[in-house]
Enzyme design. Sequence first.
Site, PDB file in Angstrom:
ATOM      1  N   CYS A  12       0.850  -1.184   0.000  1.00 52.69           N
ATOM      2  CA  CYS A  12       0.000   0.000   0.000  1.00 52.69           C
ATOM      3  C   CYS A  12       0.881   1.229   0.000  1.00 52.69           C
ATOM      4  O   CYS A  12       2.087   1.133   0.225  1.00 52.69           O
ATOM      5  CB  CYS A  12      -0.865   0.054   1.260  1.00 52.69           C
ATOM      6  N   GLY A  48      -0.616   0.625  -5.083  1.00 50.59           N
ATOM      7  CA  GLY A  48      -1.905  -0.028  -4.895  1.00 50.59           C
ATOM      8  C   GLY A  48      -2.966   0.594  -5.763  1.00 50.59           C
ATOM      9  O   GLY A  48      -3.179   1.806  -5.711  1.00 50.59           O
ATOM     10  N   ASN A  91       0.624   0.558   5.882  1.00 49.21           N
ATOM     11  CA  ASN A  91       1.306  -0.230   4.856  1.00 49.21           C
ATOM     12  C   ASN A  91       2.146  -1.285   5.571  1.00 49.21           C
ATOM     13  O   ASN A  91       2.985  -0.938   6.404  1.00 49.21           O
ATOM     14  CB  ASN A  91       2.196   0.688   4.017  1.00 49.21           C
ATOM     15  N   GLY A  92       1.921  -2.536   5.225  1.00 52.20           N
ATOM     16  CA  GLY A  92       2.692  -3.614   5.860  1.00 52.20           C
ATOM     17  C   GLY A  92       1.800  -4.777   6.200  1.00 52.20           C
ATOM     18  O   GLY A  92       0.673  -4.874   5.711  1.00 52.20           O
ATOM     19  N   TYR A 103      11.524  -4.270  -7.341  1.00 52.47           N
ATOM     20  CA  TYR A 103      10.308  -4.136  -8.129  1.00 52.47           C
ATOM     21  C   TYR A 103       9.349  -3.048  -7.666  1.00 52.47           C
ATOM     22  O   TYR A 103       8.802  -2.317  -8.472  1.00 52.47           O
ATOM     23  CB  TYR A 103       9.551  -5.469  -8.123  1.00 52.47           C
TER      24      TYR A 103
HETATM   25  P1  AMP Z   1       5.588 -14.146 -13.520  1.00 52.64           P
HETATM   26  O1  AMP Z   1       6.454 -14.490 -14.697  1.00 52.64           O
HETATM   27  O2  AMP Z   1       4.167 -14.542 -13.748  1.00 52.64           O
HETATM   28  O3  AMP Z   1       6.137 -14.677 -12.266  1.00 52.64           O
HETATM   29  O4  AMP Z   1       5.519 -12.530 -13.401  1.00 52.64           O
HETATM   30  C1  AMP Z   1       6.644 -11.825 -13.112  1.00 52.64           C
HETATM   31  C2  AMP Z   1       6.367 -10.349 -13.076  1.00 52.64           C
HETATM   32  O5  AMP Z   1       5.324 -10.006 -12.124  1.00 52.64           O
HETATM   33  C3  AMP Z   1       7.589  -9.643 -12.574  1.00 52.64           C
HETATM   34  O6  AMP Z   1       7.694  -8.371 -13.167  1.00 52.64           O
HETATM   35  C4  AMP Z   1       7.298  -9.527 -11.103  1.00 52.64           C
HETATM   36  O7  AMP Z   1       8.090  -8.549 -10.453  1.00 52.64           O
HETATM   37  C5  AMP Z   1       5.847  -9.156 -11.108  1.00 52.64           C
HETATM   38  N1  AMP Z   1       5.336  -9.300  -9.717  1.00 52.64           N
HETATM   39  C6  AMP Z   1       5.739  -8.560  -8.692  1.00 52.64           C
HETATM   40  N2  AMP Z   1       5.107  -8.879  -7.574  1.00 52.64           N
HETATM   41  C7  AMP Z   1       4.286  -9.859  -7.852  1.00 52.64           C
HETATM   42  C8  AMP Z   1       3.365 -10.595  -7.079  1.00 52.64           C
HETATM   43  N3  AMP Z   1       3.191 -10.352  -5.791  1.00 52.64           N
HETATM   44  N4  AMP Z   1       2.690 -11.556  -7.680  1.00 52.64           N
HETATM   45  C9  AMP Z   1       2.884 -11.795  -8.977  1.00 52.64           C
HETATM   46  N5  AMP Z   1       3.735 -11.128  -9.776  1.00 52.64           N
HETATM   47  C10 AMP Z   1       4.430 -10.141  -9.226  1.00 52.64           C
END
Ligand code: AMP
Length: 458
Positions: free
Chosen positions: A2, A28, A102-103, A242
């Site tokens: 968040c 978010g 947030n957390g 990310y």
């Molecule tokens: P995938 O190949 O489906 O694992 O998707 C990878 C992409 O989704 C990357 O850019 C990840 O950083 C991003 N991503 C970041 N956080 C999440 C998350 N919590 N759940 C799913 N994908 C995420």
Amino acid sequence: MCGIFGISGHKEAGKITYLGLYALQHRGEESAGIVSYNKNNIIMKKGMGLVSDVFDKKSIDSLKGKVAIGHVRYSTTGGSHSKNIQPFFVKHKNGNLVIAHNGNLTNSFDLSTKLEQSGSIFQTSMDSEIVVHLLAKEVSPSIEKRVINALSQIEGAYSLLLMINDTMIAARDPFGFRPLCLGKLEGAYIVASETCALDLINATYVRDIEPGEIVFIENGKLRSVKAFEPQKHAHCIFEHIYFARPDSMIFGETVYNVRKKLGACLAEEAKVEADFVMPIPDSGSFAALGYAQRSQKPFELGIIRNHYIGRTFIQPSQFTREFKVRVKLNPIKNVLNGKNVVVVEDSIVRGTTSQNRVKTLRNSGAKKIHFCVSCPPIKNPCFYGIDFPSKKELIAANKSVEQIKDFIGADSLHYLSLNGMLDSVGIDKQSFCTACFSGKYPTKIPTKFSKKMLEKNK
Ligand code: AMP
């Protein structure tokens, strides 16, 4: 995940909070809300959707008063429902009580069970509401004591903002999992998840709210309290990889620089022959730039992003995720045709998006696809606020690197090493939480936590 933003001591507090939330939208996209305090009254505007959908001129103008706090939400605990939109407000014997959090609290299950047994009635399924109940139970006439007593009972990750009448309070857990910074604008104090929110409104960055610090801001004065036992810091490294915006400075480093260093380090480790380097936009863009510069290979944009669609993972249902993956990115066939390419992505979580991307690149004529990832394999769930899926859905928890390569359909797959990642994030590498990669959790792992997480990790 968040984003939170608050301002105290400005005649346009509501309007500025709205702008601050705009800058934090990436944290978010599910819902947004602002609460302001004006002459003993609470004014609240909340809704599902983006900041631009939730607020209009009329609602922003109605947010009168010199103190306001706001929130953008991506649910980690608690479902994606309108009742869970923050800030969360209750009227109570101690006055008006508002929270934006947030957390993720790691002892939320124990605390909510205890609170319910002693008569608390929860209105939402958010762990953030626990803080409100704990505060409401406090009887001391001193705000400071009430807040310290309540916060000393919660464990886990929190960067939070409270408003008790016209006092704004900001607190960060002793591990410092999530970022939180302090700024100033025309004499008013601002607290925000990331510095990019200060930049947008031309505010000055003062410093970070320190791990374990609570600040009380009222009548233009700031009082800082350190009431908790200091802990070894455990900043979330995934914020750098990310989550945070590249133009923010978090944990003492500019995210842009860190991402470029991650890419440069990956180039050192991967050593792949290719015609050019390209990112999966936008998440891999900065690491790809670092990779290209270090390897002295041309940098190309083989895929163009449609900017009118939100982040793919942000709406947590499989259908919307897959739909968005398909409409979001378009390859340029003339750039890719017959080429050997290094493709840089920030991370692989489930692997399904990456599989899709590789297929798209292949269909567009790419000859060899070397998939390079600017962090190590994600093998463990996060209890501190990143919404990683359960272990059974985390591809690296169940497959070897070779098997993941085959699953996504790449010619080769290269992950950044743990040391390479830590070398890229700043001076004090010991100050990061790497649990999702290493399995080393900085706190005791909750045996019982929220019902939702229990179900996910079965
Ligand atoms: P995938 O190949 O489906 O694992 O998707 C990878 C992409 O989704 C990357 O850019 C990840 O950083 C991003 N991503 C970041 N956080 C999440 C998350 N919590 N759940 C799913 N994908 C995420």
